[in-house]
Scaffold this motif. Structure first.
Motif, PDB file in Angstrom:
ATOM      1  N   ILE A 129       2.286  -0.148  10.647  1.00  0.00           N
ATOM      2  CA  ILE A 129       1.324   0.613   9.848  1.00  0.00           C
ATOM      3  C   ILE A 129       1.708   2.081  10.009  1.00  0.00           C
ATOM      4  N   ASN A 130       2.172   2.690   8.941  1.00  0.00           N
ATOM      5  CA  ASN A 130       2.689   4.059   8.976  1.00  0.00           C
ATOM      6  C   ASN A 130       1.631   5.085   8.594  1.00  0.00           C
ATOM      7  N   ASN A 131       1.938   6.337   8.908  1.00  0.00           N
ATOM      8  CA  ASN A 131       1.127   7.489   8.502  1.00  0.00           C
ATOM      9  C   ASN A 131      -0.327   7.387   8.939  1.00  0.00           C
ATOM     10  N   ILE A 132      -0.527   7.193  10.231  1.00  0.00           N
ATOM     11  CA  ILE A 132      -1.885   7.152  10.776  1.00  0.00           C
ATOM     12  C   ILE A 132      -2.109   8.382  11.644  1.00  0.00           C
ATOM     13  N   ASP A 192       2.332   8.489  15.042  1.00  0.00           N
ATOM     14  CA  ASP A 192       2.084   8.405  13.600  1.00  0.00           C
ATOM     15  C   ASP A 192       2.251   7.008  13.013  1.00  0.00           C
ATOM     16  N   TYR A 193       2.399   6.000  13.860  1.00  0.00           N
ATOM     17  CA  TYR A 193       2.451   4.630  13.353  1.00  0.00           C
ATOM     18  C   TYR A 193       2.044   3.636  14.437  1.00  0.00           C
ATOM     19  N   LYS A 209       0.825  -1.215   0.000  1.00  0.00           N
ATOM     20  CA  LYS A 209       0.000   0.000   0.000  1.00  0.00           C
ATOM     21  C   LYS A 209       0.857   1.263   0.000  1.00  0.00           C
ATOM     22  N   ASP A 210       1.737   1.365  -0.986  1.00  0.00           N
ATOM     23  CA  ASP A 210       2.626   2.530  -1.138  1.00  0.00           C
ATOM     24  C   ASP A 210       3.486   2.773   0.098  1.00  0.00           C
ATOM     25  N   LYS A 251       2.767   2.195   3.181  1.00  0.00           N
ATOM     26  CA  LYS A 251       2.030   2.454   4.418  1.00  0.00           C
ATOM     27  C   LYS A 251       2.117   1.263   5.366  1.00  0.00           C
TER      28      LYS A 251
END
Length: 156
Positions: free
Chosen positions: A102-105, A150-151, A84-85, A87
């Motif tokens: 899980i990044n960018n949350i 953020d992750y 997912k790019d 993420k």
């Protein structure tokens, strides 16, 4: 005198209009936040401890893969795959998804119900520092689940 009355009426109508619009905006924001709190980011029960093929059936093909030498795979054969790019990052130890990032949350470190966002039932956190991390240990055969600003890091 009529101009003054007219001006006052226009100002009152304007005040009412802008105030009521603000209230609707606040309500809309509350609704969006409520929906966001319940939306599942990723149902980890479908990928934790699964093979790469099983993970691919859930997430699609990985965009990038690499072999890992060193931490956290000092004595084991490991592969890191990005989905997912970028993420979602998964480390496969002994051909099973054992470490998921899980990044960018959005920041969930102050949300005691954050487990719902990854497909799990709510439990009381093991540790909580709302500025930095909220963590659960030994949940559903998962060693550790940590939400950072953020992750999310999940270790089997």
């Amino acid at each position: 005198m009529n101009r003054i009355k007219f001006t006052i009426v226009v100002l009152l109508i304007g005040q009412f209009f802008f105030t009521s619009c603000g209230e609707k905006s606040d309500q809309s924001e509350k609704t969006v936040n409520s929906i966001e709190k319940k939306t599942i980011i990723l149902d980890i029960t479908k990928i934790i401890n699964k093979t790469e093929q099983e993970v691919t059936s859930v997430l699609g093909n990985s965009e990038k893969n690499e072999i890992i030498k060193g931490y956290p795979c000092e004595n084991e054969k490991c592969k890191r795959a990005f989905y997912k790019d970028g993420k979602i990052e998964i480390i496969f130890k002994n051909e099973k998804a054992s470490r998921i990032t899980i990044n960018n949350i959005s920041d969930l470190t102050n949300n005691d119900n954050a487990l719902e966002r990854i497909g799990l039932e709510n439990k009381k956190p093991t540790f909580k520092n709302p500025e930095n991390v909220i963590r659960w240990e030994n949940i559903n055969n998962i060693s550790e689940i940590s939400f950072f600003p953020d992750y999310i890091l999940i270790k089997s």
